[in-house]
Design a protein around this motif. Sequence first.
Motif, mmCIF file in Angstrom:
data_model
loop_
_atom_site.group_PDB
_atom_site.id
_atom_site.type_symbol
_atom_site.label_atom_id
_atom_site.label_comp_id
_atom_site.label_asym_id
_atom_site.label_seq_id
_atom_site.Cartn_x
_atom_site.Cartn_y
_atom_site.Cartn_z
ATOM 1 N N SER A 228 -1.475 30.324 -37.587
ATOM 2 C CA SER A 228 -0.619 31.161 -38.429
ATOM 3 C C SER A 228 -1.484 32.089 -39.279
ATOM 4 O O SER A 228 -2.629 31.774 -39.607
ATOM 5 C CB SER A 228 0.235 30.277 -39.348
ATOM 6 N N ASP A 229 -0.909 33.258 -39.616
ATOM 7 C CA ASP A 229 -1.629 34.203 -40.481
ATOM 8 C C ASP A 229 -3.056 34.426 -39.944
ATOM 9 O O ASP A 229 -4.054 34.203 -40.641
ATOM 10 C CB ASP A 229 -1.672 33.662 -41.918
ATOM 11 N N SER A 230 -3.146 34.871 -38.708
ATOM 12 C CA SER A 230 -4.442 35.021 -38.045
ATOM 13 C C SER A 230 -5.408 35.874 -38.875
ATOM 14 O O SER A 230 -5.014 36.899 -39.447
ATOM 15 C CB SER A 230 -4.260 35.678 -36.672
ATOM 16 N N GLN A 231 -6.647 35.462 -38.892
ATOM 17 C CA GLN A 231 -7.685 36.174 -39.617
ATOM 18 C C GLN A 231 -8.796 36.586 -38.661
ATOM 19 O O GLN A 231 -8.959 36.001 -37.593
ATOM 20 C CB GLN A 231 -8.230 35.271 -40.731
ATOM 21 N N LEU A 232 -9.542 37.590 -39.068
ATOM 22 C CA LEU A 232 -10.606 38.094 -38.194
ATOM 23 C C LEU A 232 -11.591 36.978 -37.830
ATOM 24 O O LEU A 232 -12.137 36.954 -36.731
ATOM 25 C CB LEU A 232 -11.340 39.257 -38.863
ATOM 26 N N GLY A 233 -11.795 36.057 -38.731
ATOM 27 C CA GLY A 233 -12.716 34.952 -38.485
ATOM 28 C C GLY A 233 -12.207 33.940 -37.477
ATOM 29 O O GLY A 233 -12.951 33.049 -37.057
ATOM 30 N N ASP A 234 -10.957 34.097 -37.069
ATOM 31 C CA ASP A 234 -10.417 33.191 -36.047
ATOM 32 C C ASP A 234 -10.816 33.621 -34.637
ATOM 33 O O ASP A 234 -10.590 32.881 -33.675
ATOM 34 C CB ASP A 234 -8.883 33.140 -36.129
ATOM 35 N N ALA A 235 -11.369 34.805 -34.510
ATOM 36 C CA ALA A 235 -11.789 35.286 -33.194
ATOM 37 C C ALA A 235 -12.853 34.363 -32.621
ATOM 38 O O ALA A 235 -13.895 34.125 -33.245
ATOM 39 C CB ALA A 235 -12.322 36.708 -33.299
ATOM 40 N N ALA A 236 -12.597 33.822 -31.443
ATOM 41 C CA ALA A 236 -13.497 32.830 -30.858
ATOM 42 C C ALA A 236 -12.964 32.407 -29.503
ATOM 43 O O ALA A 236 -11.863 32.795 -29.096
ATOM 44 C CB ALA A 236 -13.600 31.591 -31.757
ATOM 45 N N MET A 237 -13.744 31.596 -28.812
ATOM 46 C CA MET A 237 -13.246 30.845 -27.656
ATOM 47 C C MET A 237 -12.664 29.553 -28.182
ATOM 48 O O MET A 237 -13.255 28.898 -29.052
ATOM 49 C CB MET A 237 -14.387 30.532 -26.688
ATOM 50 N N TYR A 238 -11.513 29.172 -27.658
ATOM 51 C CA TYR A 238 -10.875 27.927 -28.054
ATOM 52 C C TYR A 238 -10.785 27.016 -26.833
ATOM 53 O O TYR A 238 -10.309 27.424 -25.770
ATOM 54 C CB TYR A 238 -9.485 28.192 -28.627
ATOM 55 N N PHE A 239 -11.236 25.785 -27.035
ATOM 56 C CA PHE A 239 -11.236 24.812 -25.959
ATOM 57 C C PHE A 239 -10.343 23.633 -26.320
ATOM 58 O O PHE A 239 -10.452 23.060 -27.414
ATOM 59 C CB PHE A 239 -12.647 24.289 -25.691
#
Lengths: 114, 117
Positions: free
Chosen positions: B80-91
Amino acid sequence: DVKVTQSSRYLVKRTGEKVFLECVQDMDHENMFWYRQDPGLGLRLIYFSYDVKMKEKGDIPEGYSVSREKKERFSLILESASTNQTSMYLCASSRVLGGNSPLHFGNGTRLTVT
Amino acid sequence: AQTVTQSQPEMSVQEAETVTLSCTYDTSESDYYLFWYKQPPSRQMILVIRQEAYKQQNATENRFSVNFQKAAKSFSLKISDSQLGDAAMYFCAYRKGSGGGADGLTFGKGTHLIIQP
């Protein structure tokens, strides 16, 4: 915080060389792991160790060996590097084996074999 | 053997919006654990959230929550409320509850999350 340190961020080696990847953790964890990460394949377990001098094969152990002489250090060895071992290698540790115990990862070593 | 499937190789979301990453798994076990890990450009895998299969309540960690559907073998991650720091690969990862031997963490192939400013 748990700190898992991999000695090299990038490595370039030649085919046939013996390669050592080193990993050290500072939280007295019993268990340490080596994973290989390739695009589109996720992470695959190479070997893990649940105690000093103890090791178990993972899903893809062929072409690799490991050494754990001290609790804090776990080494991955490529006896004779080949180009198909070009990959990202991730080391991890955990306090407890299994359950909901998380793995704590290092920053990875990107190995290129030419 | 257990398998973990992440059907979305890449997802994109606007900053401050909500995004859901999908994960399904195949197992005959009744006791197991599920995890979401994040791998930012720094390459260090970081635990985001975890769920015990025996718990009906969905796990929540701040802006991260899961929708755990045991019967459907589905374990999606909502940010929720995505932030630029959430950019990543998610496993997404699965571990069976017992059986000894190898640690038994099975990872999916990952979803690359892009955050649009």
